[in-house]
Design an enzyme around this catalytic site. Structure first.
Site, PDB file in Angstrom:
ATOM      1  N   HIS A 144       0.763  -1.077   0.023  1.00 57.62           N
ATOM      2  CA  HIS A 144      -0.102   0.100  -0.157  1.00 57.62           C
ATOM      3  C   HIS A 144       0.929   1.214   0.186  1.00 57.62           C
ATOM      4  O   HIS A 144       0.911   2.057   1.049  1.00 57.62           O
ATOM      5  CB  HIS A 144      -0.935   0.025   1.371  1.00 57.62           C
ATOM      6  CG  HIS A 144      -2.038  -1.072   1.099  1.00 57.62           C
ATOM      7  ND1 HIS A 144      -1.859  -2.282   1.950  1.00 57.62           N
ATOM      8  CD2 HIS A 144      -3.071  -0.996   0.531  1.00 57.62           C
ATOM      9  CE1 HIS A 144      -2.951  -2.982   1.656  1.00 57.62           C
ATOM     10  NE2 HIS A 144      -3.768  -2.143   0.605  1.00 57.62           N
ATOM     11  N   HIS A 165       1.120   1.337  -5.770  1.00 57.76           N
ATOM     12  CA  HIS A 165      -0.128   0.743  -5.863  1.00 57.76           C
ATOM     13  C   HIS A 165      -1.099   1.767  -6.326  1.00 57.76           C
ATOM     14  O   HIS A 165      -1.849   1.457  -7.164  1.00 57.76           O
ATOM     15  CB  HIS A 165      -0.448   0.083  -4.405  1.00 57.76           C
ATOM     16  CG  HIS A 165      -1.852  -0.182  -4.470  1.00 57.76           C
ATOM     17  ND1 HIS A 165      -2.531  -1.248  -5.125  1.00 57.76           N
ATOM     18  CD2 HIS A 165      -3.108   0.321  -3.581  1.00 57.76           C
ATOM     19  CE1 HIS A 165      -3.686  -1.273  -5.058  1.00 57.76           C
ATOM     20  NE2 HIS A 165      -4.099  -0.435  -3.978  1.00 57.76           N
ATOM     21  N   HIS A 193      -6.824   6.922  -2.969  1.00 60.63           N
ATOM     22  CA  HIS A 193      -7.728   6.047  -2.146  1.00 60.63           C
ATOM     23  C   HIS A 193      -6.916   5.207  -1.132  1.00 60.63           C
ATOM     24  O   HIS A 193      -7.865   4.662  -0.408  1.00 60.63           O
ATOM     25  CB  HIS A 193      -8.097   4.953  -3.227  1.00 60.63           C
ATOM     26  CG  HIS A 193      -7.412   3.813  -3.708  1.00 60.63           C
ATOM     27  ND1 HIS A 193      -6.066   4.028  -4.673  1.00 60.63           N
ATOM     28  CD2 HIS A 193      -7.106   2.604  -3.251  1.00 60.63           C
ATOM     29  CE1 HIS A 193      -5.397   2.938  -4.624  1.00 60.63           C
ATOM     30  NE2 HIS A 193      -6.087   1.813  -3.602  1.00 60.63           N
ATOM     31  N   ASP A 194      -5.721   5.355  -1.115  1.00 59.38           N
ATOM     32  CA  ASP A 194      -4.883   4.484  -0.064  1.00 59.38           C
ATOM     33  C   ASP A 194      -3.889   5.489   0.548  1.00 59.38           C
ATOM     34  O   ASP A 194      -2.787   5.090   1.268  1.00 59.38           O
ATOM     35  CB  ASP A 194      -4.233   3.472  -0.789  1.00 59.38           C
ATOM     36  CG  ASP A 194      -5.119   2.055  -0.356  1.00 59.38           C
ATOM     37  OD1 ASP A 194      -6.057   2.035   0.391  1.00 59.38           O
ATOM     38  OD2 ASP A 194      -4.893   1.039  -1.389  1.00 59.38           O
ATOM     39  N   ASP A 254      -8.650  -1.464  -8.124  1.00 61.20           N
ATOM     40  CA  ASP A 254      -8.130  -1.607  -6.681  1.00 61.20           C
ATOM     41  C   ASP A 254      -7.722  -3.296  -6.682  1.00 61.20           C
ATOM     42  O   ASP A 254      -6.743  -3.613  -6.047  1.00 61.20           O
ATOM     43  CB  ASP A 254      -9.076  -1.488  -5.553  1.00 61.20           C
ATOM     44  CG  ASP A 254      -8.097  -1.137  -4.301  1.00 61.20           C
ATOM     45  OD1 ASP A 254      -7.082  -0.952  -4.386  1.00 61.20           O
ATOM     46  OD2 ASP A 254      -8.679  -1.503  -3.377  1.00 61.20           O
TER      47      ASP A 254
END
Length: 820
Positions: A549, A553, A589-590, A715
């Site tokens: 993560h 990614h 998103h992360d 994802d």
């Protein structure tokens, strides 16, 4: 002139029929039975009796009778005896004032009024008083009239009806005749009045309903329309009542065949439902989901007496050919893949088997809502008019479930290791559902020119190659990075090579390239410097210590999302701002991921878990950090890419980004997947069979679902990459999970993840339980069938390893793209 007997009394000398030898014996038996009944004690009726009105169960209380007789005589005594004998509550009044006072104090169902000559005017005043009060509208009134001599002609009952009476009773002191009259009124007019009150309640419900309803007779002549119908059709009630509703159907766009099918179902007394095009007064036609329901009389007649029609608005001006093409393609598509089983298709993409110890994985993965739809479709296909009791029981049990879109882990697999793997990734599912934002506007007439969120006009959602090649960043890029970025539109793009070439800054370079391609500089009125500053700040907020993560990614998810955005289907549904919102959500998103799962954070009572109440902890944190570093970083100047948006547009885009980031929460995985199946969206081809796609009108909710599905698929898209890339990502996620397991062991915490000793087995489980169905469904929607083939190839690769053929690769962070 004396008084003759009432019409209820019989004169045997006048009425005897010589053809019936037993007539005299019958009369004697009836007379004897009446005498015995008159000598029996009064009947005790229950406090309330059950009454059926269609599907409605009513409880009718015992009728109360008011006797209005100014002078007591044999007639009043006969009615008083009849009330007591029948078990009816009874009151007596001898004047207008007393009668009205009694009615005001307590409800009475039947009022018997003496209308013989001496008290005619008083009786008329009483009945008119009763009819003048709405609260007494349901009271049944009986006029006791003088007996008629047998030589006189029967007078008309019209004067009594005009006064307000319901019935007339000719003077007859026979107790049985009085009792029969009261019983007939109780079973007739009183019961009917109760049913009419319920009918009035139902009409009041229709008046307040938001759905459009109308009632027509068997010839299609309208009897009633509710206010929602007036709003939908644009016609007032006065314009429709007494006229045919068939003129509301647009025959040209609905199609004569569909209309004939509906008429045939109505003629056969069957329920019909479908999508039609509905004309409106002074407005364009609209698409309406229409359901026609027959209403049958209680006498068991096979032909309906009326029809109730419910109309629900879909989308404006929908062409039937588009609708039918959409429905046909979706049905055949889903039957061919078996995700929704019907009578003719029992296979399932979920019913796969894997080798050795994974055989127990092959179970049907259907959420309750999909099973319900399948059951109802099977009934619809067979044309059955009666639903089996067991089917109804099963459907009701599923509807009572709080997880309509979640099949549950036990329904997916019986393998204990698979259950542990699934529970570890699913964590603790939240009962809350993700809200769906409503933000973008889709132009279904073609892309053309449209306003951007800043109020200016844009030509397309993507810029030309020259546009972003002319930026100062692109002009100063090293040659190797330029060459790498030139391949970004390929699905098997090597993000690990960009990670190495950019010194672990892939998100900065790829993010700038893709955002410029999709027009962020023009649409958001963003300066190039601001965009570069923002991307640098976002990438620095990712933790490079994470093996999985991290910003690489995020860049990989961004590249997958961009590939989705370039599909024709996505262009038919979404606006330029939708694409940019998806790309920004993919980038962020992360952000600031700690390298630990939600389950771990909740287990150790981490500050984030406390802040977000153990629900979607990381996803909520990523959303918050995205806008915190973008909009509230005082020390970082010139980084806000949203600063030139209008406030309302920024609000809508913010909601969309948050919704997409929250959708990456694995606890919502099956809900999103099964909602997508239920929506059954599919781009259709033109009527001429050309490859060009027809833009189908879509609700805002479905547009948001498409966006959430896009980021979810991006994802977890690693298994559909080429094998060398999929293997590299598998190694990275296992290393990160093992690091968490080691910390849990050192802190003596319960393990929230399986040990991941068998890398191929973990990938087989992940693809089977999570990735395969979701990615296959979305790739089919995008018409990316080659990606489904790659997914199956990768799955077979992982499934090929066993004890006899062990996995040969060491667990490393190798970024080699050489396929083996």
């Amino acid at each position: 002139m004396g008084c003759a007997a009432s019409v209820h009394a019989s004169d045997s000398s006048q009425c005897k029929d010589p053809k019936h030898k037993d007539y005299d014996n019958t009369i004697r038996a009836v007379t004897e039975q009446s005498r015995k009944e008159s000598e029996e004690p009064p009947q005790k009726q229950p406090e309330k009796k059950e009454l059926r009105f269609g599907p409605v169960k009513l409880l009718q209380e015992i009728s109360r009778v008011l006797l209005v007789f100014p002078v007591e005589d044999g007639q009043s005594e006969a009615f008083l005896w009849a009330c007591r004998k029948g078990g009816f509550a009874c009151s007596i009044a001898n004047s207008l004032e007393t009668a009205m006072d009694t009615l005001d104090k307590r409800k009475h169902h039947i009022v018997v009024i003496d209308m013989r000559l001496a008290v005619y005017s008083i009786g008329e005043q009483i009945v008119r008083k009763i009819r003048s009060r709405p609260s007494l509208a349901s009271v049944v009134t009986l006029a006791v009239c003088p007996a008629i001599p047998r030589w006189c002609e029967e007078p008309s009952v019209r004067p009594y009806l005009d006064m307000g009476f319901n019935r007339r009773f000719l003077e007859n002191h026979d107790r049985g005749a009085c009792l029969n009259e009261i019983v007939m009124m109780d079973s007739g007019e009183v019961s009917t009045g109760l049913k009419l009150s319920v009918a009035n309640t139902l009409f009041q419900l229709l008046e307040e309903s938001r759905d459009s309803f109308d009632i027509t007779d068997i010839d299609g002549i309208c009897s009633y329309v509710n206010p929602s119908f007036e709003k939908l059709a644009g016609f007032k009630s006065i314009d429709m009542v007494g006229k045919s509703t068939d003129s509301l159907l647009n025959e040209e766009k609905t199609g004569q065949g569909l209309i004939e099918t509906m008429q045939r179902c109505k003629a056969e007394g069957k329920v019909w439902e479908g999508i039609v095009v509905h004309n409106r007064k002074g407005q364009d036609p609209i698409s309406v989901e229409m359901k026609v329901m027959p209403v049958f009389d209680a006498d068991g007649n096979n032909l309906p007496s009326h029809f109730v029609t419910c109309r629900l608005e879909l989308n404006p001006t929908v062409c039937r050919s588009c609708l039918n093409k959409n429905q046909y393609n979706s049905t055949t598509r889903r039957m061919s893949n078996g995700r929704v089983r019907t009578e003719s298709s029992n296979t399932s993409i979920n019913s796969i088997s894997v080798n050795n110890n994974s055989r127990r994985l092959s179970k049907q993965v259907d959420a309750p809502i999909i099973k319900i739809i399948t059951m109802l479709r099977s009934i619809q296909d067979t044309g059955s008019q009666q639903l089996p009791a067991q089917l109804i029981e099963n459907v009701m049990a599923m509807l009572r479930s709080s997880e309509l879109y979640n099949p549950g882990s036990n329904s997916l697999t019986e393998d204990p290791e698979a259950l542990g793997f699934m529970d570890g990734l699913m964590e603790n599912p939240s009962e809350d559902t993700i809200s769906t934002p409503s933000h973008s506007r889709t132009d279904h007439e073609g892309r053309g020119t449209r306003p951007s969120v800043t109020g200016d006009t844009i030509l397309s959602h993507r810029e030309s190659t020259a546009a972003f090649n002319n930026t100062s960043l692109m002009q100063s890029l090293p040659t190797l990075i330029k060459e790498n970025l030139s391949k970004r539109e390929e699905w098997d793009y090597d993000i690990f090579e960009l990670e190495r070439l950019s010194s672990h800054r892939p998100l900065f370079y790829l993010g700038f390239d893709i955002l410029v391609e999709f027009g962020i500089l023009n649409n958001f009125k963003v300066e190039e410097t601001t965009l570069r500053n923002w991307l640098g700040l976002i990438e620095s907020s990712y933790r490079s210590s994470n093996t999985y993560h991290n910003s690489t990614h995020a860049a990989d998810v961004l590249q997958a999302s961009a590939c989705f955005c370039r599909s024709q289907c996505m262009e038919n549904f979404l606006d330029p701002t939708d694409f940019l919102a998806l790309l920004i959500a993919s980038i962020c998103h992360d952000i600031d991921h700690p390298g630990r799962t939600n389950a771990f954070l909740c287990s150790v009572s981490h500050e984030l878990a406390i802040m977000y109440n153990d629900s979607a902890v990381l996803e909520s944190h990523h959303s918050a950090v995205t806008f915190k570093v973008t909009c509230q970083s005082a020390e970082q100047k010139n980084v806000n890419i949203f600063k030139n948006l209008e406030p309302e547009n920024f609000k809508m885009i913010r909601k969309s980004i948050i919704s997409m980031i929250l959708a990456t929460d694995m606890t919502q995985h099956f809900e999103h997947y099964n909602k997508f199946l239920a929506v059954n969206l599919k781009c259709g081809s033109t009527e001429e069979g050309e490859e060009g796609m027809v833009p189908l009108p879509v609700s805002q909710e479905n547009k948001s679902l498409i966006l959430r599905m896009a980021i979810k698929c991006a994802d977890i898209s690693n298994p559909s990459r080429k094998i060398s890339l999929a293997r590299a990502w598998a190694h990275r996620i296992v290393l990160e999970y093992r690091d968490q397991i080691a910390e849990e062991k050192s802190r003596k915490l319960p393990l929230s993840l399986p040990p991941f000793d068998d890398i191929p087995k973990s990938q087989v489980l992940f693809v089977h339980l999570f990735a395969r169905d979701l990615l296959s469904a979305y790739y089919e929607f995008l018409e990316f069938g080659h990606l489904t083939d790659q997914l199956n190839e990768t799955f077979e690769y992982w499934d090929s390893f066993n004890e006899e053929n062990p996995y040969p690769h060491a667990l490393t962070l190798s970024t080699s793209s050489t396929s083996t």
